[in-house]
Design a protein around this motif. Sequence first.
Motif, short mmCIF file in Angstrom:
data_model
loop_
_atom_site.label_atom_id
_atom_site.label_comp_id
_atom_site.label_asym_id
_atom_site.label_seq_id
_atom_site.Cartn_x
_atom_site.Cartn_y
_atom_site.Cartn_z
N SER A 224 3.26 9.43 -7.73
CA SER A 224 3.02 8.39 -6.71
C SER A 224 3.52 7.04 -7.20
CB SER A 224 1.54 8.30 -6.37
OG SER A 224 1.04 9.56 -6.03
N GLU B 169 7.31 6.70 -6.92
CA GLU B 169 7.81 6.36 -5.59
C GLU B 169 7.73 4.86 -5.34
OE1 GLU B 169 5.62 8.88 -2.96
OE2 GLU B 169 6.51 10.70 -3.85
N GLN B 170 6.66 4.26 -5.83
CA GLN B 170 6.53 2.80 -5.71
C GLN B 170 7.61 2.10 -6.54
OE1 GLN B 170 4.75 0.62 -4.03
NE2 GLN B 170 2.99 1.73 -3.20
N PRO C 271 -1.73 0.17 -5.63
CA PRO C 271 -2.02 1.59 -5.88
C PRO C 271 -1.62 2.08 -7.28
CG PRO C 271 -0.05 1.36 -4.52
CD PRO C 271 -0.61 -0.03 -4.70
N ASP D 168 0.83 -1.20 0.00
CA ASP D 168 0.00 0.00 0.00
C ASP D 168 0.87 1.26 0.00
OD1 ASP D 168 -2.29 -1.50 0.02
OD2 ASP D 168 -2.46 -1.51 2.21
N THR D 169 2.06 1.14 0.58
CA THR D 169 2.99 2.27 0.63
C THR D 169 4.31 1.86 -0.01
OG1 THR D 169 3.95 1.56 2.73
CG2 THR D 169 1.99 3.00 2.84
N PRO D 170 5.09 2.85 -0.48
CA PRO D 170 6.42 2.51 -1.02
C PRO D 170 7.28 1.75 -0.01
CG PRO D 170 5.82 4.75 -1.64
CD PRO D 170 4.76 4.27 -0.70
N GLN D 171 7.17 2.11 1.25
CA GLN D 171 7.98 1.43 2.27
C GLN D 171 7.63 -0.07 2.33
OE1 GLN D 171 10.51 2.55 3.90
NE2 GLN D 171 10.83 0.66 5.10
N GLN D 172 6.34 -0.37 2.25
CA GLN D 172 5.90 -1.77 2.27
C GLN D 172 6.44 -2.51 1.03
OE1 GLN D 172 1.59 -2.26 2.22
NE2 GLN D 172 1.63 -2.92 4.34
N THR D 173 6.39 -1.84 -0.10
CA THR D 173 6.92 -2.45 -1.32
C THR D 173 8.42 -2.72 -1.18
OG1 THR D 173 5.24 -1.40 -2.68
CG2 THR D 173 7.27 -2.05 -3.80
#
Lengths: 393, 393
Positions: free
Chosen positions: A176, A179-180, A168, A142-147
């Motif tokens: 956005s 960033e992913q 996303p 859901d967030t770049p950090q998670q990816t």
Amino acid sequence: MKIEAVDFFYLAMPEITDEADGSQDALLVRVAGGGEVGWGECEASPLVSIAAFICPMSHGVCRPVGAAVLGQRLESPADIARIAAQVAYDSMDLLQAPHTFSGVEMALWDLLGKKTSEPVWRLLGYERCFAKQAYASQLFGDTPQQTLERARLARAAGFVAVKFGWGPIGRADPKSDREQFLAAREGLGREATLLIDAGQIWRDDVDAAAARLPDLESIQALWLEEPFNAGALSAYAALAKRSPKVKLAAGEAAHNTAMAEHMMLYGGIGFVQIDTGRIGGIGPAKAIADAAAARGITFVNHTFTSHLALSASLQPYAGLEGHRLCEYPFSPKTLALAITANHLTPNPVGEVSAPDKPGLGMDVDLSRLKPYLQAVDISVNGQSLYRTPDLIQ
Amino acid sequence: MKIEAVDFFYLAMPEITDEADGSQDALLVRVAGGGEVGWGECEASPLVSIAAFICPMSHGVCRPVGAAVLGQRLESPADIARIAAQVAYDSMDLLQAPHTFSGVEMALWDLLGKKTSEPVWRLLGYERCFAKQAYASQLFGDTPQQTLERARLARAAGFVAVKFGWGPIGRADPKSDREQFLAAREGLGREATLLIDAGQIWRDDVDAAAARLPDLESIQALWLEEPFNAGALSAYAALAKRSPKVKLAAGEAAHNTAMAEHMMLYGGIGFVQIDTGRIGGIGPAKAIADAAAARGITFVNHTFTSHLALSASLQPYAGLEGHRLCEYPFSPKTLALAITANHLTPNPVGEVSAPDKPGLGMDVDLSRLKPYLQAVDISVNGQSLYRTPDLIQ
């Protein structure tokens, strides 16, 4: 032998979420004949695919899939092709038929392989089975950090190729998405192969997809998968022209060989991705592998579910040495892993191979499936047309 | 208004034969909202299409059709397009979804037309509704003599255009087909328009189809319909090149606009035949009518069932004056005629028109449908997901 029985087992996780994770349910198919059983798996919508096997005939070319399968002779690959042709003609007006038949067809190959003590890839005419580079296939966080964390996990697990998809991507602005993309690359390090799957999010909007190309080039994505819906051939062709570095990949939605051929012929793709659980099974997938090889397009499996489906998806291009990548379900739901007792674990350099065992070489473990079994009952005018069989018979 | 309820009625003749006669069963759809109801009809396989409306979700893009329909707002044609787009995306992995949604979509137009007191063709943007030349659509007889008699019957009934299809065509040698073709022409006389439908019998065998061309030219057939399976675009293109006089007709199998567009773009057809009960309803059919007109290809409806389906199939090209032909079910089963109380009877010169009445302009007659109603019950884990509603509510 004769095809004596075809049984379906609808399996599902206790909770189904709206994630694009196809491993949340499964339709397992068991075909019995000659004292042996073969196993296959349909992709997707178990209840609807069961209905297409047992529904009453509507007219001469809208017959249930079962009508062309049950009682047929099965001695050779030619019999499977003959049955497939009959399903295609007799069920031409039954839209769901190819999804239903896909799992049945796999099971016919498995059964034939077991009876002849040959792996399916050898029945398909291949002399050798080449190892494939498994790519860890998973969803974007859901967030770049998670990816980023998912990328690191996949690398830590030994994968040198990783795909991120859906989530996303395409739902906000290109920044956005960037960033992913950057997070995925950062988590993988510079050497690993990175693949991006857009999950049809831009439908047929070429400019929207093209707006992501500079970022996809900068992270050195090998391919951009399914930017558009499955029929948007001219959008694919237009984007392919604008993307000399990042190749397009598509084909998973093909429910017959014609659709996959059109994607190769008119869509300008570099990779054709075939789901044996949708295209009508292993035979049609092999035909597309041959056609892709002849055109200089790379064949790749599409698999996000069990290792039974994974084995089936490896067979059609097992003997094509140059077609190296293999989609490998990296974090499927427990249900998908429970379907088989054995698993196709990547070797130390991250490769998997179709089993060198009779049939599909996978041991289906019914005893572990009980918690997932969905009891289906379909009746018309009070007469039961389908009832889920007991798991252990 | 809100879409409050969607109900399905599976109707069937007491006996279903293996004739290619699609009027032997039907799936009637009733949509309720704002104190009014709209009616539509799905083509084909009622049980499977019901299952696709109510099945449990498999994952985020394999949701039941009902999830994108129930509770939605319906105030304008744009709402129907929005719902259609949501079904296409959310049910992309559910193969049967377009057949299910087709009947629902028709019913949404009917409901919207009734609420706004406008015929659907006016909601589609047409100022006028042009009469179409009805062609009597029927199957070849088992023998040439039978075909000759059917041709005479159609002429006696006032039709100046007649189509024969399926039956023995392509199942023996070209000489046998020639006898059928000659009988059809003899029965019609020299003036009537004659259309021939091969029912996909040659799959993708261009030479087999081409062997019939001289005879089709000699009987002055206006078109040869569906010589090949729906995806065999290159076979269509090859035959089109060899057939300057007899045009090719196809498209009835299209279950999305892309399929129909590919047939026009790559298949070299002269007539595109759209079944609003398969392509996703009236909206997608209108898009193909516009695309056909822009390309100089003639749009024709595909209809072999009820007059509700016939009205729906007339709407998409009602305002296109130059697209003159209309497939008219000549001898449908009693079930198909019982669905509506009123019927679109050809005028003295054999023309039919979309009704100049609100919605689809057809009065569905539930009281006459009771003998045909099939009681369906679908449950999963003991929980009923679908049970046929009472006919009269």
